[in-house]
Design a protein around this motif. Structure first.
Motif, mmCIF file in Angstrom:
data_model
loop_
_atom_site.group_PDB
_atom_site.id
_atom_site.type_symbol
_atom_site.label_atom_id
_atom_site.label_comp_id
_atom_site.label_asym_id
_atom_site.label_seq_id
_atom_site.Cartn_x
_atom_site.Cartn_y
_atom_site.Cartn_z
ATOM 1 N N ILE A 21 45.300 38.643 37.067
ATOM 2 C CA ILE A 21 44.980 39.247 38.355
ATOM 3 C C ILE A 21 45.454 40.693 38.308
ATOM 4 O O ILE A 21 46.661 40.961 38.238
ATOM 5 C CB ILE A 21 45.640 38.484 39.506
ATOM 6 N N VAL A 22 44.518 41.624 38.327
ATOM 7 C CA VAL A 22 44.789 43.030 38.053
ATOM 8 C C VAL A 22 44.531 43.876 39.299
ATOM 9 O O VAL A 22 43.504 43.716 39.973
ATOM 10 C CB VAL A 22 43.900 43.531 36.894
ATOM 11 N N ALA A 23 45.458 44.768 39.595
ATOM 12 C CA ALA A 23 45.264 45.710 40.691
ATOM 13 C C ALA A 23 44.495 46.947 40.236
ATOM 14 O O ALA A 23 43.555 47.386 40.899
ATOM 15 C CB ALA A 23 46.606 46.129 41.285
ATOM 16 N N GLU A 24 44.871 47.503 39.087
ATOM 17 C CA GLU A 24 44.204 48.713 38.600
ATOM 18 C C GLU A 24 44.643 49.006 37.174
ATOM 19 O O GLU A 24 45.711 48.587 36.731
ATOM 20 C CB GLU A 24 44.533 49.917 39.497
ATOM 21 N N ARG A 73 40.952 40.879 48.224
ATOM 22 C CA ARG A 73 39.646 40.868 47.564
ATOM 23 C C ARG A 73 39.215 42.273 47.174
ATOM 24 O O ARG A 73 38.497 42.455 46.178
ATOM 25 C CB ARG A 73 38.601 40.233 48.483
ATOM 26 N N ALA A 74 39.667 43.262 47.937
ATOM 27 C CA ALA A 74 39.352 44.653 47.599
ATOM 28 C C ALA A 74 40.354 45.254 46.633
ATOM 29 O O ALA A 74 40.027 46.198 45.901
ATOM 30 C CB ALA A 74 39.303 45.496 48.881
ATOM 31 N N GLU A 75 41.572 44.717 46.619
ATOM 32 C CA GLU A 75 42.658 45.325 45.858
ATOM 33 C C GLU A 75 42.926 44.682 44.510
ATOM 34 O O GLU A 75 43.795 45.154 43.774
ATOM 35 C CB GLU A 75 43.946 45.304 46.689
ATOM 36 N N SER A 76 42.237 43.605 44.170
ATOM 37 C CA SER A 76 42.516 42.963 42.884
ATOM 38 C C SER A 76 41.275 42.301 42.334
ATOM 39 O O SER A 76 40.370 41.910 43.080
ATOM 40 C CB SER A 76 43.641 41.938 43.040
#
Length: 248
Positions: A21-24, A73-76
Motif C-alpha cells: 500500500i503506497v502513498a507516493e 482511496r485518493a491517497e494510496s
C-alpha cells in the motif's frame, strides 16, 4: 477532538502480500535530496508507504493515515514489489529511502523489493518509528534504519510509541541510527534516558518544525545543548530548500 480513523494495517488476505500500500514515489521526474539524518543532502529516491500504527498530532504525513481529513482511496494505491523495484532502478541515484507512514507494518512485502534493489546496486534507508522490530531478512549489508522514536512532545502517548523490545532489537542490529525530533531542551533529557536504557547509538537530534522560522528558532535553542552531549544534529533540508512541498 475527533479521533482519526485508520484502515487495517495489513493486506486483507495472504494473496495480497506481494502488493504494498503506497502513498507516493518521488525523486526521479523531479530530483530531490534526503532531507534529514546522516544522509542529509544526498540525492535520493523515496518510496513512501501508506498506513501508520501511531497517530502523532505533529505528524507531517497525515495523508498516510488520518482518514478524518484525507481520503484513503485518493491517497494510496496498491503496487507490486516488482513495480516499485522497476521504478527505482530506472534512476542512477543509488540511495532509496523507504518511509511512511510506518513502512515496517508491511515489511514482509518489502523484503523482495529491498533485495532486488540491493542486487541492482542501490543502498537502502528505512525510516521507521521504531515500534516494530525489523525482520531478520532486512538486516543485511546495504540496508540501514533511521529509527525515530516519537516522544510525548510530538503529540503521542509514549505507551504506544516507545516499545522497549523493538528499540532493543534495533540497537542490537548494528544497522540503526536513532533520530529524535525535539521541541524543547527537556526533550533532550528524555532522549538521554532512552539512549541509556536501550543502548541507543548513534543519536541524531532534529528540531521540530514545519517552517524555516520554527526550525531556525529551535536550532538556536537546542544546538548548544546537543553539542554538549556529543550527539549529532540534523536540520530538515526539504523544509529549507523546498518549503516542505510534497514530493520534494
Amino acid at each position: 477532538m475527533t479521533t482519526p480513523r485508520t484502515l487495517p494495517l495489513a493486506p486483507a488476505h495472504p494473496g495480497d502480500r506481494a502488493r504494498l500500500i503506497v502513498a507516493e514515489c518521488f525523486g526521479i521526474q523531479t530530483p530531490t535530496f534526503q532531507g534529514e539524518g546522516p544522509s542529509c543532502g544526498q540525492p535520493a529516491l523515496f518510496i513512501r508507504l501508506s498506513r501508520c500504527n501511531l497517530t502523532c498530532a505533529r505528524c507531517d504525513t497525515k495523508y498516510t493515515w488520518d482518514w478524518t481529513t484525507y481520503d484513503p482511496r485518493a491517497e494510496s494505491t496498491r503496487r507490486s514489489g516488482a513495480d516499485l523495484a522497476d521504478w527505482a532502478t530506472t534512476s542512477p541515484v543509488d540511495l532509496v529511502v523507504i518511509t511512511g507512514g510506518e513502512p515496517l507494518i508491511q515489511q514482509r512485502g518489502l523484503i523482495p523489493v529491498v533485495h532486488r534493489l540491493l542486487e541492482s546496486g542501490k543502498r537502502i534507508e528505512v525510516e521507521t518509528n521504531g515500534t516494530l522490530p525489523p525482520d531478520p531478512a532486512l538486516l543485511v549489508e546495504g540496508v540501514t534504519f533511521n529509527v525515530s522514536p516519537k516522544l510525548a512532545s510530538f503529540g503521542v502517548d509514549e505507551r504506544r510509541s516507545i516499545i522497549p523490545h523493538a528499540l532493543d532489537a534495533f540497537a542490537a542490529s548494528g544497522r540503526a541510527v536513532f533520530k529524535f525530533v525535539a521541541s524543547t531542551r527537556p526533550d533532550l533529557d528524555r532522549i538521554a534516558d532512552l539512549a541509556d536504557t536501550h543502548h541507543l547509538a548513534p543519536i541524531w537530534v532534529m528540531p521540530e518544525g514545519a517552517s524555516d522560522t520554527e526550525i531556525a528558532a529551535r536550532t538556536r535553542d537546542l544546538a548548544g545543548a546537543v553539542a554538549a552531549r556529543r550527539w549529532n544534529f540534523t536540520t530538515r533540508l526539504h523544509i529549507h530548500a523546498f518549503d516542505g512541498a510534497r514530493g520534494r
